[in-house]
Design an enzyme around this catalytic site. Structure first.
Site, mmCIF file in Angstrom:
data_model
loop_
_atom_site.group_PDB
_atom_site.id
_atom_site.type_symbol
_atom_site.label_atom_id
_atom_site.label_comp_id
_atom_site.label_asym_id
_atom_site.label_seq_id
_atom_site.Cartn_x
_atom_site.Cartn_y
_atom_site.Cartn_z
ATOM 1 N N GLU A 235 0.884 -1.177 0.000
ATOM 2 C CA GLU A 235 0.000 0.000 0.000
ATOM 3 C C GLU A 235 0.913 1.216 0.000
ATOM 4 O OE1 GLU A 235 -3.121 0.208 -0.390
ATOM 5 O OE2 GLU A 235 -3.997 -1.701 0.246
ATOM 6 N N CYS A 269 -1.904 9.450 3.079
ATOM 7 C CA CYS A 269 -1.683 8.905 1.731
ATOM 8 C C CYS A 269 -2.735 9.387 0.748
ATOM 9 C CB CYS A 269 -1.630 7.385 1.773
ATOM 10 S SG CYS A 269 -3.077 6.647 2.554
HETATM 11 P P1 NAD Z 1 8.730 4.640 4.206
HETATM 12 O O1 NAD Z 1 8.517 3.856 2.963
HETATM 13 O O2 NAD Z 1 9.889 5.522 4.300
HETATM 14 O O3 NAD Z 1 8.835 3.644 5.461
HETATM 15 C C1 NAD Z 1 7.818 2.707 5.744
HETATM 16 C C2 NAD Z 1 8.409 1.550 6.556
HETATM 17 O O4 NAD Z 1 9.358 0.840 5.762
HETATM 18 C C3 NAD Z 1 9.142 1.982 7.812
HETATM 19 O O5 NAD Z 1 8.837 1.059 8.836
HETATM 20 C C4 NAD Z 1 10.612 1.868 7.398
HETATM 21 O O6 NAD Z 1 11.488 1.635 8.470
HETATM 22 C C5 NAD Z 1 10.583 0.684 6.473
HETATM 23 N N1 NAD Z 1 11.660 0.630 5.469
HETATM 24 C C6 NAD Z 1 12.381 1.664 4.953
HETATM 25 N N2 NAD Z 1 13.223 1.206 3.993
HETATM 26 C C7 NAD Z 1 13.011 -0.136 3.889
HETATM 27 C C8 NAD Z 1 13.553 -1.171 3.060
HETATM 28 N N3 NAD Z 1 14.469 -0.915 2.137
HETATM 29 N N4 NAD Z 1 13.089 -2.429 3.214
HETATM 30 C C9 NAD Z 1 12.133 -2.714 4.126
HETATM 31 N N5 NAD Z 1 11.584 -1.785 4.950
HETATM 32 C C10 NAD Z 1 12.008 -0.508 4.826
HETATM 33 O O7 NAD Z 1 7.344 5.432 4.446
HETATM 34 P P2 NAD Z 1 6.987 6.450 5.625
HETATM 35 O O8 NAD Z 1 7.729 7.716 5.431
HETATM 36 O O9 NAD Z 1 7.051 5.740 6.930
HETATM 37 O O10 NAD Z 1 5.420 6.682 5.318
HETATM 38 C C11 NAD Z 1 4.940 7.622 4.412
HETATM 39 C C12 NAD Z 1 4.557 6.952 3.098
HETATM 40 O O11 NAD Z 1 3.564 5.935 3.338
HETATM 41 C C13 NAD Z 1 3.897 7.906 2.130
HETATM 42 O O12 NAD Z 1 4.388 7.678 0.842
HETATM 43 C C14 NAD Z 1 2.416 7.554 2.228
HETATM 44 O O13 NAD Z 1 1.665 7.921 1.098
HETATM 45 C C15 NAD Z 1 2.485 6.076 2.427
HETATM 46 N N6 NAD Z 1 1.247 5.531 3.007
HETATM 47 C C16 NAD Z 1 0.402 4.794 2.212
HETATM 48 C C17 NAD Z 1 -0.799 4.314 2.724
HETATM 49 C C18 NAD Z 1 -1.760 3.523 1.870
HETATM 50 O O14 NAD Z 1 -2.728 3.001 2.400
HETATM 51 N N7 NAD Z 1 -1.549 3.407 0.574
HETATM 52 C C19 NAD Z 1 -1.136 4.573 4.052
HETATM 53 C C20 NAD Z 1 -0.246 5.317 4.839
HETATM 54 C C21 NAD Z 1 0.949 5.785 4.297
#
Ligand code: NAD
Length: 459
Positions: A235, A269
Site C-alpha cells: 500500500e 496517503c
Molecule cells: P517509508 O517507505 O519511508 O517507510 C515505511 C516503513 O518501511 C518503515 O517502517 C521503514 O522503516 C521501512 N523501510 C524503509 N526502507 C526499507 C527497506 N528498504 N526495506 C524494508 N523496509 C524498509 O514510508 P513512511 O515515510 O514511513 O510513510 C509515508 C509513506 O507511506 C507515504 O508515501 C504515504 O503515502 C504512504 N502511506 C500509504 C498508505 C496507503 O494506504 N496506501 C497509508 C499510509 C501511508
C-alpha cells in the site's frame, strides 16, 4: 537464540516533533536477530492456525475492550510521538476498539471456504494461512496502519512479525501490547529499527510481506521479495487529484479541500495534493479555500491546534523546498508559503501549479493545497490522470450523472463523488498503478493474506 539483556541493547529514541523532547525509547532489534524472531513466529503458527477461524475470532475480539480502555492514553501517545492534533489522534485510537468486532466478523465471513459443483464433482476452495507474515508499517497513522496489516494476517491463521516505523515505535509497541495481552506467545512479535531491520525482515524466510509506506521502498521490497517469490501486499503513496466542476457546491468543495489537504498536517496517503478547478469558478473556490486555510491554528497537537508539526525536520525541509521551487517557477502563494516555527509549516494554498514543478508530480505529504485552473473537463481529467500514482481521487460537481461520468474516467483505485475517496465498510482499500500492488479490506482483500487451495472429489 538467547535474547540480549536490556542493558546491552542499543536503544531507539523517539522524539516529540512539536517540542524535540524524547517521548521514550525502545530496544533496537539487531538485524541479525530478525530471522530468530521469524523462527519463533513460525513455531507458534500451527497451534494458532489450529484454533480455526471462530477460535481466533473469539481471542482477537477480547482486545476490543482493552483498546477502548486505553484509547485516551493511546491518543496522547500518538500526539506526542507523531504530532497529529489530539482530536485526530482520539479518532484513530478509538476506532481500534469500536471497529474490531465488526472487522473480525467480516473476516470470518470472507475466509469461509467456497464450494463449486460441476459434472458430478465438488471443489472446495479453502483460504488457508500462508505461514508467517512480516508487517512493515509507516508513521502517519501509527496505530491504525499496523492494525490494517496485522489483523487480517492473524485472522487468516498466520503469525506475524511486525516492524513499526522508526518514527513511531512507541505507538507500534503500544498497539502490539494490546494484542499480546490476548494472544498466545509469539503469535505476534514486534521488532524495532529502521530500514536495516525492514530489509532483514524482507530477506528472512517469512511467507509474505504486508507493507504500507512509500512507493520507493515498496519497489525495493518487491524486487527483494522476488528471489523467493514471497507474497507481497504493498500500500503505497499517492498524489491524489480533486476536480471541481463548474456546477459544484463551491463552499462544500473548499471545505473538503481544506480538510483533506491539511488533516494530519497533510501527511495522509489520500491527501488532496492536486486540485483542478474550472476557470469560471476558480476565483470563488480559491477565495473560500484560502479563507479556511488561513483560519487554521498551527501548534502543538496537545494544545487546541488544527495543524500540528511535520513528523521531522527532513519532511519539513522537503515540503518547504517544494513550495520554494514552485514559487520560483511561477506559482502564486495565496496563503502560507513558509515555515512557521521548528517543524511546523504554515498551511499553504498555491495557485498556478503545473506539472513542470516538483510539487505538481512528486508526493508532498505536507500541508499544501495546490490549485491548477483548467478550461475544460477533458483537460481536468487528462491532467488528473497524468501521474504514476493512482490511490484516491475526488470529483465535486452538481449534476450527479455528469459528476459520476467524470469520476469513472479517473484512473485511481478509490474515487469519491462529493466526498472523500475511501469507500463504505466492506469495500477494498486499493491503489491503482504505482500506488499499490495487491490491496486489503473487503472480502477479496482479506483473502490476500491467505493461500488459496482447492480440493476436488466426486459428489
Ligand atoms: P517509508 O517507505 O519511508 O517507510 C515505511 C516503513 O518501511 C518503515 O517502517 C521503514 O522503516 C521501512 N523501510 C524503509 N526502507 C526499507 C527497506 N528498504 N526495506 C524494508 N523496509 C524498509 O514510508 P513512511 O515515510 O514511513 O510513510 C509515508 C509513506 O507511506 C507515504 O508515501 C504515504 O503515502 C504512504 N502511506 C500509504 C498508505 C496507503 O494506504 N496506501 C497509508 C499510509 C501511508
Amino acid at each position: 537464540m538467547p535474547r540480549e539483556a536490556p542493558s546491552a541493547m542499543t536503544m531507539l529514541a523517539s522524539y516529540n516533533p512539536a517540542t524535540g523532547d524524547i517521548v521514550g525509547e525502545v530496544p533496537v532489534t539487531p538485524a541479525d536477530q530478525i530471522q530468530a524472531a521469524v523462527d519463533r513466529a513460525r513455531a507458534a503458527q500451527p497451534a494458532w492456525a489450529a484454533l480455526g477461524l471462530e477460535g481466533r475470532a473469539e481471542i482477537l475480539k477480547r482486545a476490543a475492550d482493552i483498546f477502548t480502555e486505553r484509547a485516551d492514553a493511546h491518543a496522547e501517545l500518538m500526539t506526542r510521538e507523531q504530532g497529529k492534533p489530539l482530536k485526530e489522534a482520539r479518532g484513530e485510537a478509538r476506532s481500534l476498539g469500536s471497529g474490531l468486532a465488526h472487522e473480525v466478523d467480516e473476516m470470518v465471513e470472507a475466509l469461509q471456504p467456497d464450494i463449486l459443483e460441476s459434472g458430478g464433482h465438488r471443489s472446495t476452495i479453502y483460504h488457508d494461512p500462508l505461514g508467517v507474515v512480516g508487517a512493515i508499517t509507516p508513521w502517519n497513522f501509527p496505530m491504525s496502519m499496523p492494525h490494517w496489516m496485522v489483523l487480517p494476517s492473524l485472522m487468516a491463521g498466520n503469525t506475524v512479525v511486525l516492524k513499526p516505523s522508526e518514527e513511531t515505535p512507541l505507538c507500534g509497541q503500544a498497539y502490539a501490547d494490546v494484542l499480546q495481552d490476548v494472544l498466545p506467545e509469539d503469535v505476534l512479535i514486534v521488532t524495532h529499527g529502521a530500514d536495516e531491520q525492514g530489509k532483514a525482515l524482507v530477506h528472512s524466510d517469512v511467507d509474505m510481506i504486508a507493507f504500507t509506506g512509500s512507493r520507493e521502498v515498496g519497489k525495493h521490497i518487491m524486487r527483494e521479495a522476488s528471489g523467493t517469490l514471497k507474497r507481497v501486499v504493498l500500500e503505497l503513496g499517492g498524489k491524489d487529484p480533486m476536480i471541481v466542476l463548474e456546477d459544484a457546491d463551491l463552499k462544500k468543495a473548499a471545505k473538503f479541500a481544506a480538510f483533506n489537504s491539511f488533516r494530519n498536517c497533510g501527511q495522509v496517503c489520500v491527501s488532496t495534493e492536486r486540485i483542478f478547478v474550472m476557470d469560471s469558478v476558480a476565483d470563488d473556490f480559491e477565495g473560500a479555500l484560502t479563507e479556511l486555510a488561513s483560519a487554521l491554528r498551527v501548534g502543538d497537537g496537545m494544545e487546541e491546534s488544527d495543524v500540528g508539526p511535520m513528523v521531522n525536520a527532513q519532511q519539513r525541509d522537503h515540503v518547504l523546498a517544494q513550495i520554494d521551487a514552485a514559487v520560483g517557477a511561477g506559482a502564486t502563494v495565496l496563503t502560507g508559503g513558509e515555515g512557521h516555527h521548528d517543524n511546523f509549516v504554515t498551511p499553504t494554498v498555491l495557485t498556478g501549479v503545473t506539472e513542470e514543478m516538483d510539487i505538481g508530480t512528486v508526493e508532498t505529504f505536507g500541508p499544501v493545497a495546490c490549485v491548477t485552473r483548467v478550461s475544460s473537463i477533458d483537460e481536468a481529467v487528462d491532467r488528473a490522470n497524468d501521474t504514476h500514482f493512482g490511490l484516491g481521487a475526488v470529483v465535486f460537481g452538481g449534476d450527479t450523472e455528469q459528476t459520476e461520468a467524470v469520476a469513472r474516467r479517473l484512473t485511481a483505485g478509490m474515487i469519491g463523488v462529493n466526498r472523500a475517496a475511501g469507500g463504505v465498510p466492506g469495500t477494498p482499500w486499493v491503489g491503482a498503478r504505482e500506488s499499490g500492488f495487491g490491496f486489503h479490506k473487503s472480502r477479496d482483500g482479506h483473502r490476500q493474506f491467505t493461500q488459496t487451495r482447492v480440493l476436488t472429489r466426486p459428489v
